[in-house]
Design a protein around this motif. Structure first.
Motif, PDB file in Angstrom:
ATOM      1  N   UNK A  77      12.381  -4.700 -24.020  1.00  0.00           N
ATOM      2  CA  UNK A  77      13.409  -4.320 -24.991  1.00  0.00           C
ATOM      3  C   UNK A  77      14.690  -3.861 -24.300  1.00  0.00           C
ATOM      4  N   UNK A  78      14.550  -3.115 -23.213  1.00  0.00           N
ATOM      5  CA  UNK A  78      15.726  -2.541 -22.540  1.00  0.00           C
ATOM      6  C   UNK A  78      16.439  -3.576 -21.669  1.00  0.00           C
ATOM      7  N   UNK A  79      15.645  -4.380 -20.942  1.00  0.00           N
ATOM      8  CA  UNK A  79      16.255  -5.258 -19.944  1.00  0.00           C
ATOM      9  C   UNK A  79      16.048  -6.751 -20.213  1.00  0.00           C
ATOM     10  N   UNK A  80      15.301  -7.102 -21.267  1.00  0.00           N
ATOM     11  CA  UNK A  80      15.242  -8.489 -21.714  1.00  0.00           C
ATOM     12  C   UNK A  80      14.120  -9.342 -21.162  1.00  0.00           C
ATOM     13  N   UNK A  81      13.353  -8.823 -20.168  1.00  0.00           N
ATOM     14  CA  UNK A  81      12.321  -9.644 -19.547  1.00  0.00           C
ATOM     15  C   UNK A  81      11.449  -8.755 -18.662  1.00  0.00           C
ATOM     16  N   UNK A  82      10.392  -9.340 -18.125  1.00  0.00           N
ATOM     17  CA  UNK A  82       9.577  -8.672 -17.109  1.00  0.00           C
ATOM     18  C   UNK A  82       9.209  -9.710 -16.061  1.00  0.00           C
ATOM     19  N   UNK A  83       9.610  -9.453 -14.824  1.00  0.00           N
ATOM     20  CA  UNK A  83       9.347 -10.377 -13.732  1.00  0.00           C
ATOM     21  C   UNK A  83       8.278  -9.880 -12.766  1.00  0.00           C
ATOM     22  N   UNK A  84       8.199  -8.568 -12.602  1.00  0.00           N
ATOM     23  CA  UNK A  84       7.289  -7.987 -11.615  1.00  0.00           C
ATOM     24  C   UNK A  84       6.567  -6.806 -12.240  1.00  0.00           C
ATOM     25  N   UNK A  85       5.241  -6.809 -12.115  1.00  0.00           N
ATOM     26  CA  UNK A  85       4.435  -5.662 -12.527  1.00  0.00           C
ATOM     27  C   UNK A  85       3.701  -5.156 -11.300  1.00  0.00           C
ATOM     28  N   UNK A  86       4.018  -3.930 -10.894  1.00  0.00           N
ATOM     29  CA  UNK A  86       3.363  -3.330  -9.731  1.00  0.00           C
ATOM     30  C   UNK A  86       2.436  -2.220 -10.225  1.00  0.00           C
ATOM     31  N   UNK A  87       1.151  -2.533 -10.272  1.00  0.00           N
ATOM     32  CA  UNK A  87       0.133  -1.571 -10.694  1.00  0.00           C
ATOM     33  C   UNK A  87      -0.214  -0.677  -9.499  1.00  0.00           C
ATOM     34  N   UNK A  88       0.513   0.422  -9.393  1.00  0.00           N
ATOM     35  CA  UNK A  88       0.408   1.266  -8.214  1.00  0.00           C
ATOM     36  C   UNK A  88      -0.180   2.645  -8.500  1.00  0.00           C
ATOM     37  N   UNK A  89      -0.183   3.067  -9.754  1.00  0.00           N
ATOM     38  CA  UNK A  89      -0.669   4.409 -10.079  1.00  0.00           C
ATOM     39  C   UNK A  89      -2.116   4.571  -9.636  1.00  0.00           C
ATOM     40  N   UNK A  90      -2.414   5.699  -9.010  1.00  0.00           N
ATOM     41  CA  UNK A  90      -3.778   5.929  -8.559  1.00  0.00           C
ATOM     42  C   UNK A  90      -4.004   7.378  -8.189  1.00  0.00           C
ATOM     43  N   UNK A  91      -5.275   7.761  -8.159  1.00  0.00           N
ATOM     44  CA  UNK A  91      -5.671   9.104  -7.767  1.00  0.00           C
ATOM     45  C   UNK A  91      -6.808   8.993  -6.761  1.00  0.00           C
ATOM     46  N   UNK A  92      -7.043  10.059  -5.993  1.00  0.00           N
ATOM     47  CA  UNK A  92      -8.193  10.089  -5.108  1.00  0.00           C
ATOM     48  C   UNK A  92      -9.480  10.183  -5.918  1.00  0.00           C
ATOM     49  N   UNK A  93      -9.453  10.959  -6.979  1.00  0.00           N
ATOM     50  CA  UNK A  93     -10.583  11.015  -7.896  1.00  0.00           C
ATOM     51  C   UNK A  93     -11.775  11.780  -7.359  1.00  0.00           C
ATOM     52  N   UNK A  94     -12.944  11.333  -7.766  1.00  0.00           N
ATOM     53  CA  UNK A  94     -14.190  12.032  -7.453  1.00  0.00           C
ATOM     54  C   UNK A  94     -14.419  12.106  -5.951  1.00  0.00           C
ATOM     55  N   UNK A  95     -14.748  13.292  -5.469  1.00  0.00           N
ATOM     56  CA  UNK A  95     -15.118  13.482  -4.072  1.00  0.00           C
ATOM     57  C   UNK A  95     -16.435  14.251  -4.017  1.00  0.00           C
ATOM     58  N   UNK A  96     -17.068  14.215  -2.849  1.00  0.00           N
ATOM     59  CA  UNK A  96     -18.312  14.940  -2.677  1.00  0.00           C
ATOM     60  C   UNK A  96     -19.490  14.013  -2.442  1.00  0.00           C
ATOM     61  N   UNK A  97     -20.662  14.580  -2.099  1.00  0.00           N
ATOM     62  CA  UNK A  97     -21.859  13.776  -1.822  1.00  0.00           C
ATOM     63  C   UNK A  97     -22.308  12.996  -3.056  1.00  0.00           C
ATOM     64  N   UNK A  98     -22.877  11.823  -2.831  1.00  0.00           N
ATOM     65  CA  UNK A  98     -23.290  10.970  -3.944  1.00  0.00           C
ATOM     66  C   UNK A  98     -24.335  11.650  -4.813  1.00  0.00           C
ATOM     67  N   UNK A  99     -25.218  12.455  -4.211  1.00  0.00           N
ATOM     68  CA  UNK A  99     -26.283  13.089  -4.994  1.00  0.00           C
ATOM     69  C   UNK A  99     -25.785  14.283  -5.806  1.00  0.00           C
ATOM     70  N   UNK A 100     -24.525  14.661  -5.605  1.00  0.00           N
ATOM     71  CA  UNK A 100     -23.953  15.761  -6.379  1.00  0.00           C
ATOM     72  C   UNK A 100     -22.734  15.324  -7.183  1.00  0.00           C
TER      73      UNK A 100
END
Length: 287
Positions: A77-100
């Motif tokens: 709507x703002x710029x009339x088109x989309x040429x490039x989509x960079x899916x970059x958002x991310x987090x480290x997320x879950x950490x710790x031992x697999x059994x916990x």
């Protein structure tokens, strides 16, 4: 001289900091109109204000499909088109031992790092297919390819991004849309600083910590990854799709030192049976 993305429109998720910010700046410098998406309102709006009318911040939670759909629609709507989509958002997320491991942490890691990429691909393809052109790039990690360099679930979803991208590349190729994955090494960024330094704001500490283990003469910076993303986004990569581009100083392809080029192997020879070495070169056949 026109930039390499002159006249193009790009969306960058996770665009307010780190790799995302570096890529927003590089795409903008190369002539693109850029829509940066993030949950960091102040940082995202400040970056858009700094860059001017060809940059727009849109608050986006990539785990909510309606947010991602609205992000893409806003870009068009703002710029009339989309040429490039960079899916970059991310987090480290879950950490710790697999059994916990806590499954609630697993769910949010998958929601941001993989489901968010699916949403980005879905809604980018929705507007790119009618135009029969476009480039979709998604950020993976060396943890997708090497054990022991990332948390368990993070590693799994980053591997999933590679499989997803290659599969979608096969589907969208006939529509003129290229789909690729970029694999950055450890980058001097807020996320990395939160792990290796005194906190997310300690970029100097991250630079120092990563510098001590850098495979090249300095640590990886967001601008280095942005250069790789620029290549995948632009016309130089017109026949590049379904590829994994490491920007990691060889971490995934040449992780260790070369053991047979120094020390007792500094003088060239050939190792033969039972440890015998070839004779000195210059006397004809040396073995």
């Amino acid at each position: 001289m026109a930039g390499r993305l002159a006249g193009r429109v790009a969306v960058v998720t996770g665009g307010a900091a780190g790799i995302g910010e570096g890529t927003v700046r590089r795409f903008h410098a190369e002539g693109a109109k850029v829509v940066l998406a993030d949950l960091q309102d102040a940082a995202g709006q400040a970056l858009a204000d700094e860059l001017g009318p060809d940059a727009l911040f849109v608050r986006t939670d990539v785990t909510r499909e309606e947010d991602v759909a609205a992000l893409v629609d806003t870009a068009v709507d703002r710029f009339g088109r989309l040429d490039v989509m960079f899916n970059n958002a991310g987090i480290m997320g879950a950490v710790g031992p697999i059994d916990a491991t806590r499954l609630a942490d697993v769910d949010v890691t998958i929601a941001v790092n993989l489901r968010g990429v699916v949403c980005g691909m879905k809604h980018a393809a929705r507007v790119m297919k009618p135009r029969r052109s476009g480039a979709i790039i998604s950020t993976s990690s060396p943890a997708a390819l090497l054990g022991g360099v990332g948390p368990h679930v993070y590693s799994a979803v980053k591997a999933g991004i590679i499989g997803l991208s290659n599969s979608v590349a096969a589907e969208l190729r006939p529509h003129g849309i290229r789909v690729n994955t970029i694999v950055p090494g450890a980058v001097v960024s807020a996320m990395t600083a939160g792990v290796v330094a005194g906190g997310a704001d300690d970029l100097a500490g991250a630079e120092a910590a990563l510098g001590r283990t850098a495979l090249m003469d300095r640590p990886l910076r967001p601008a280095d990854v942005a250069a790789g993303a620029l290549y995948l986004a632009g016309d130089d990569a017109a026949f590049v799709t379904g590829v994994v581009l490491p920007v990691d100083a060889g971490m995934t392809g040449a992780g260790g030192p070369s053991p047979y080029t120094s020390g007792r192997f500094e003088e060239p020879t050939a190792l033969l049976e039972a440890g015998r070495r070839a004779e000195t070169e210059g006397r004809g056949r040396s073995w």
